[in-house]
Design a protein around this motif. Structure first.
Motif, short mmCIF file in Angstrom:
data_model
loop_
_atom_site.label_atom_id
_atom_site.label_comp_id
_atom_site.label_asym_id
_atom_site.label_seq_id
_atom_site.Cartn_x
_atom_site.Cartn_y
_atom_site.Cartn_z
N SER A 112 0.58 1.57 -6.27
CA SER A 112 2.02 1.38 -6.03
C SER A 112 2.30 0.09 -5.28
O SER A 112 3.43 -0.40 -5.27
N PHE A 113 1.28 -0.46 -4.62
CA PHE A 113 1.45 -1.71 -3.87
C PHE A 113 1.02 -2.93 -4.68
O PHE A 113 0.98 -4.05 -4.15
N ASP A 114 0.67 -2.75 -5.94
CA ASP A 114 0.19 -3.87 -6.75
C ASP A 114 1.20 -5.01 -6.86
O ASP A 114 0.82 -6.18 -6.98
N GLY A 115 2.48 -4.70 -6.82
CA GLY A 115 3.50 -5.72 -6.98
C GLY A 115 3.94 -6.38 -5.69
O GLY A 115 4.92 -7.14 -5.69
N THR A 116 3.25 -6.12 -4.59
CA THR A 116 3.62 -6.72 -3.31
C THR A 116 3.50 -8.24 -3.39
O THR A 116 2.43 -8.76 -3.69
N LYS A 154 -0.29 -6.99 0.74
CA LYS A 154 -0.87 -6.13 -0.30
C LYS A 154 -2.27 -5.67 0.09
O LYS A 154 -2.59 -4.47 -0.01
N GLU A 155 -3.10 -6.61 0.56
CA GLU A 155 -4.46 -6.27 0.96
C GLU A 155 -4.46 -5.22 2.07
O GLU A 155 -5.21 -4.23 2.02
N ASP A 199 3.52 -10.62 -1.09
CA ASP A 199 2.66 -11.24 -0.08
C ASP A 199 1.23 -10.73 -0.27
O ASP A 199 0.97 -9.53 -0.06
N PRO A 200 0.28 -11.59 -0.61
CA PRO A 200 -1.10 -11.14 -0.87
C PRO A 200 -1.74 -10.45 0.33
O PRO A 200 -2.48 -9.48 0.17
N ARG A 201 -1.47 -10.97 1.52
CA ARG A 201 -2.07 -10.37 2.71
C ARG A 201 -1.51 -8.98 2.96
O ARG A 201 -2.25 -8.04 3.28
N MET A 250 -2.01 -3.07 3.06
CA MET A 250 -1.44 -1.78 2.68
C MET A 250 -2.37 -0.99 1.77
O MET A 250 -2.49 0.24 1.91
N GLN A 251 -3.04 -1.66 0.86
CA GLN A 251 -3.94 -0.93 -0.03
C GLN A 251 -5.18 -0.45 0.71
O GLN A 251 -5.64 0.69 0.50
#
Length: 299
Positions: A19-23, A29-30, A25-27, A32-33
């Motif tokens: 569900s966080f794939d579309g975040t 996303k990293e 901000d790359p950091r 949260m996942q």
């Protein structure tokens, strides 16, 4: 546990992570996942019950209710889990002989009073006078003039000024290193004290049989242009709490000799202390370059 149950749990974790794939901000996303994977792994490992989950939510709610501009219960919670110290460790990799960092703590206050070299930051705080001196240098041994040195500590009763209701300012202040990098000031001898334990964090410590006591220490934050900001303490050698500090903040390199001085011993600055005993300690501070990065030269 059946294979079907394991699959159901794993599939839920994967859906939440995805569900966080579309975040954007790359950091973020990293983070949260990874957080999702670890939280789900914890729930699955301990087989968390719904009643335990509800108690955890109530605990965090109470922690939030107690937190305000004078008290940060969430920092205390982070401290007693060692998360604060681990974050400090990750973000302050060893670099040559730079002074080691430790936890910030919940009692730093902006806009502390400035004191002159040799001044007294204790104010009206009760405690035995302590003369603190040292130098600020970089890792090449060059003096660092004009470094801002923030200092704060608990009084002899085990309380910081912000824990009182009268808006006092005591046992905190800042000063600047001299042209040769030297600094000196009067404080009070650190003593052990408990972290605030009248809230959710204290309840947690009591339930787990842990002490809220911190080893005796004096806080420092040192800032200078082009150098890594240092947040650290110094600890009193011989303190019986050094190996069981409640927030895991003690580092061997930060344990210092606080040398007792008998009554009548002349003070370094000629201060009249009468028949009062006092103590002195030396703390030489070495700052790493601001550009020192993970993977750089180590001690």
């Amino acid at each position: 546990m059946s294979t079907e149950q394991q699959l159901r749990e794993q599939q839920l974790t994967e859906r939440v992570v995805a569900s966080f794939d579309g975040t954007p901000d790359p950091r973020l996303k990293e983070v949260m996942q990874a957080l999702t994977r670890h939280l789900h792994a914890f729930v699955r490992e301990v087989r968390l019950t719904e009643a335990e989950w509800q108690r955890a939510i109530a605990f965090l709610t109470a922690t939030g209710h107690l937190t305000d501009h004078r008290r940060q219960e969430f920092i205390l919670l982070s401290d007693v889990f060692g998360v604060s110290m681990q974050t400090v460790t990750v973000n302050n990799e060893a670099y040559r002989d730079a002074t080691e960092a430790t936890v910030f703590g919940p009692f730093f206050v902006e806009n502390s009073p400035e004191i002159p070299p040799g001044g007294d930051l204790a104010g009206d705080a009760p405690g035995q006078p302590c003369w603190v001196e040292g130098t600020v240098t970089d890792t090449d041994g060059e003096p660092v003039p004009g470094a801002r040195i923030e200092v704060w500590e608990a009084d002899d009763a085990g309380f910081y000024d912000v824990q009182y209701d009268d808006e006092r300012t005591a046992a905190r202040g800042h000063l600047f290193s001299g042209p040769d990098g030297s600094f000196r000031f009067w404080a009070i001898v650190p003593t052990p004290y408990p972290i605030p334990h009248d809230g959710p964090v204290g309840t947690l410590l009591e339930a787990t049989g842990r002490s809220p006591l911190r080893a005796s220490h004096l806080h420092f934050m040192v800032e200078a242009e082009g150098l890594r900001t240092l947040v650290t303490h110094i600890f009193v050698r011989g303190d019986e709490l050094l190996d069981r500090d409640s927030v895991f903040g003690v580092r061997d390199s930060l344990i210092k000799d606080f040398e007792p001085q008998p009554p009548g011993t002349p003070a370094p600055d000629g201060r009249g202390l009468g028949d009062r005993p006092w103590t002195r300690v030396r703390f030489d501070i070495v700052l790493a370059p601001a550009t020192s990065a993970p993977g750089g030269e180590t001690r």
